[in-house]
Structures are given as structure tokens and as C-alpha cells.
Design a protein around this motif. Structure first.
Motif, short mmCIF file in Angstrom:
data_model
loop_
_atom_site.label_atom_id
_atom_site.label_comp_id
_atom_site.label_asym_id
_atom_site.label_seq_id
_atom_site.Cartn_x
_atom_site.Cartn_y
_atom_site.Cartn_z
N SER A 10 -3.45 61.34 14.31
CA SER A 10 -3.96 60.69 13.10
C SER A 10 -3.43 61.46 11.90
O SER A 10 -3.21 62.67 11.96
CB SER A 10 -5.49 60.68 13.07
OG SER A 10 -6.01 59.91 14.13
N LYS A 11 -3.23 60.72 10.79
CA LYS A 11 -2.77 61.35 9.56
C LYS A 11 -3.41 60.68 8.36
O LYS A 11 -3.32 59.46 8.20
CB LYS A 11 -1.24 61.28 9.43
CG LYS A 11 -0.70 61.94 8.17
CD LYS A 11 -1.01 63.42 8.11
CE LYS A 11 -0.46 64.09 6.84
NZ LYS A 11 -0.80 65.53 6.77
N GLN A 17 -5.53 56.36 5.36
CA GLN A 17 -5.26 56.72 6.75
C GLN A 17 -3.96 56.06 7.17
O GLN A 17 -3.89 54.85 7.39
CB GLN A 17 -6.39 56.29 7.68
CG GLN A 17 -6.19 56.79 9.11
CD GLN A 17 -7.44 56.68 9.95
OE1 GLN A 17 -8.13 55.68 9.91
NE2 GLN A 17 -7.74 57.74 10.70
N ALA A 18 -2.92 56.86 7.29
CA ALA A 18 -1.59 56.34 7.63
C ALA A 18 -1.42 56.13 9.12
O ALA A 18 -0.68 55.24 9.55
CB ALA A 18 -0.50 57.28 7.12
N LEU A 19 -2.06 56.97 9.94
CA LEU A 19 -2.02 56.83 11.40
C LEU A 19 -3.42 57.05 11.95
O LEU A 19 -4.17 57.90 11.45
CB LEU A 19 -1.07 57.86 12.02
CG LEU A 19 0.42 57.71 11.74
CD1 LEU A 19 1.18 58.90 12.32
CD2 LEU A 19 0.98 56.41 12.30
N LEU A 45 4.85 58.72 11.41
CA LEU A 45 4.89 59.18 12.80
C LEU A 45 6.17 59.96 13.07
O LEU A 45 6.12 61.04 13.70
CB LEU A 45 4.79 57.98 13.74
CG LEU A 45 4.89 58.30 15.23
CD1 LEU A 45 3.80 59.26 15.67
CD2 LEU A 45 4.85 57.01 16.06
N THR A 46 7.28 59.47 12.59
CA THR A 46 8.56 60.16 12.79
C THR A 46 8.54 61.54 12.14
O THR A 46 9.00 62.53 12.74
CB THR A 46 9.71 59.33 12.21
OG1 THR A 46 9.74 58.05 12.84
CG2 THR A 46 11.04 60.01 12.41
N SER A 56 -3.23 65.23 10.82
CA SER A 56 -4.61 65.60 10.49
C SER A 56 -5.39 65.91 11.76
O SER A 56 -6.27 66.78 11.78
CB SER A 56 -5.29 64.47 9.71
OG SER A 56 -4.59 64.16 8.53
N ARG A 57 -5.07 65.16 12.81
CA ARG A 57 -5.68 65.38 14.13
C ARG A 57 -4.66 65.04 15.21
O ARG A 57 -3.72 64.29 14.96
CB ARG A 57 -6.92 64.49 14.32
CG ARG A 57 -8.10 64.85 13.42
CD ARG A 57 -9.26 63.90 13.63
NE ARG A 57 -8.89 62.53 13.31
CZ ARG A 57 -8.83 62.05 12.07
NH1 ARG A 57 -9.10 62.83 11.04
NH2 ARG A 57 -8.51 60.79 11.86
#
Length: 260
Positions: A10-11, A17-19, A45-46, A56-57
Motif C-alpha cells: 500500500s502507498k 491512497q495510490a495503492l 507500483l513500479t 507505506s505498508r
């Protein structure tokens, strides 16, 4: 055996929240396409996979070594290399010197002549050996993409991430890039390819990952993903029969294919 484990990544960027809990694995020399609408989280993600940003996680392991805490140069040393959507050739170096950079970075005590033969072999493979003494700034956009592919071959990674390798490239150079991918994959390298060229990515990939709003909504064979209702809805904004997605996004109509 090549092993990439992406676990619940996660990001967050502030309140965005991007991911969100992205999880997948790569085993062996897989050829994986990564697709999704604009803003789906592909670049984020890349950038996490190559160490440019930290999640982030979640965690990322390459061949049993955790890499999400490492800087990009250490990730490269672990065996993951990438190209960029905007090419980054060293403009004041010759093409041959450009190829030397990753090899010398991996072997700091080596000399240029130790890698010259390998570099020329790579340039011949990419059909640009005649440009060996030209400066990076003189290359066309497509030639710079080939140069970046050559630098990856000098780095010799286990996993190669290509960001929009076919964008803005002459059809002849597209054929060379396509052959590069299939040949290097057959030699035992894994690929993750980000592309909006749907016709090519569905033909080339053995497996597709689909992101939408930061979530992995599909992971499977191209023929299965093509008919996945969640994927169709992500691209069209509403449920449509698979034929509508093919006509609109997958380049199955007469004429040029469309970008997603």
C-alpha cells in the motif's frame, strides 16, 4: 529460479491512497503485462519495486531477499532493472560509453575494455552497432529506447521492468523491441511490461495484472482477463460485453489500436 513476492503493498501520498494491498508473485521467467486506466497506480507500483519510493505498508522480496527498504542501486544489484517512459540516455556520452555505465557500476574495479566486446554484441543484437560512436543526444526517441534496453542487458538483471516500451516508436523499431523481449525472456529473464498498446500487450504477455484505483482487480491469462467484468468496467466505466472493450481498447477493429 526467479522469485518475486509482492505482499500487501500500500502507498499513501498524504490523503491519497495510490495503492491498496497489492499482492502478486512471479515465479521463473514469466512475461507479465501490467495494465490499467490512467491513474491506476502502475507507476507508483513500479517505483516501489525498483526502490525509488518506499511503501507505506507491505513488503517486496526478490529471490528471498527483502528489497523494499533498499535504495535503487542496491535493488539493481539484487537483480531488478527497469527502463523509464521518458528515456534517460547520457547525452554527452557515446552510445558505447552509455552501455559501459551499468557494467562498470556493477564492477567498480573493472576497466572499460573488459566490457567492450559484450557491449558491441549487445549493440549488434539491437541492430544499432553503427551508432556506437554517436552521442546519446543525437539519437531518435526510438533509438534511445533501444539504448536503454541495451543498458539493461549489460546490467544482466533477473527481472526487467519496461515502462511504455512501444510508445512513440516507429513500427520497425517496435519489431526490434518485441524481438528483444521474446528473445531475452526465452533466455530466462522475467519481464513486467507497462503499456497502453493493448493489441501488443495482449499478444505479447503470458499473464496480465490489472490495476484500478490502486487495487489489483485481475491477475490471469490474457484471454481470461479480456472477459473479466471488473476489467471491462474499469476501462469503460460501466459493464459492457467483452466485444465492446475489444473494439474500443484492444485494437481489434480495423485500423490503428486505441490507447487505454
Amino acid at each position: 529460479m526467479i522469485e518475486l513476492d509482492v505482499n500487501n503493498i500500500s502507498k499513501n501520498f498524504g490523503g491519497l491512497q495510490a495503492l491498496n494491498s497489492v499482492t502478486f508473485q512471479i515465479r521463473g521467467p514469466e512475461l507479465v503485462g501490467l495494465i490499467g486506466p490512467n491513474g491506476a497506480g502502475k507507476t507508483t507500483l513500479t517505483n516501489i519495486l525498483d526502490g525509488a519510493i518506499k511503501p507505506s505498508r507491505g513488503t517486496v522480496y526478490l529471490n528471498s531477499r527483502r528489497i523494499d527498504t533498499l535504495p535503487p542501486y542496491q535493488v539493481a544489484r539484487c537483480g531488478l532493472g527497469r527502463t523509464f517512459q521518458v528515456t534517460r540516455a547520457f547525452r554527452r556520452m557515446t552510445v558505447l560509453e552509455n552501455l559501459m555505465v551499468p557494467a562498470l557500476a556493477m564492477h567498480p574495479t573493472a576497466r572499460q575494455r573488459d566490457f567492450r566486446d559484450k557491449a558491441m554484441t549487445v549493440l549488434e543484437f539491437l541492430t544499432i552497432e553503427h551508432l556506437a560512436n554517436d552521442y546519446g543526444r543525437s539519437l531518435s526517441g526510438g533509438q534511445q529506447k533501444l539504448l536503454e534496453l541495451g543498458r539493461l542487458l549489460m546490467l544482466d538483471p533477473d527481472i526487467i521492468i519496461l515502462d511504455e516500451p512501444f510508445a512513440g516508436v516507429h513500427p520497425k523499431l517496435m519489431e526490434i523491441i518485441y524481438e528483444y523481449i521474446t528473445t531475452v525472456n526465452a533466455q530466462g529473464k522475467a519481464f513486467i511490461i507497462i503499456s497502453h498498446d493493448m493489441d501488443t500487450i495482449f499478444t505479447l504477455s503470458q499473464r496480465l495484472l490489472v490495476l484500478n484505483f490502486g487495487e489489483l482487480i485481475a491477475d490471469g491469462a490474457p484471454d481470461v482477463v479480456r472477459h473479466d467484468p471488473a476489467v471491462i468496467e474499469a476501462y469503460l466505466g460501466e459493464e459492457e460485453p467483452p466485444e465492446a472493450m475489444e473494439e474500443t481498447y484492444l485494437g481489434k477493429t480495423e485500423g490503428d489500436s486505441k490507447d487505454a
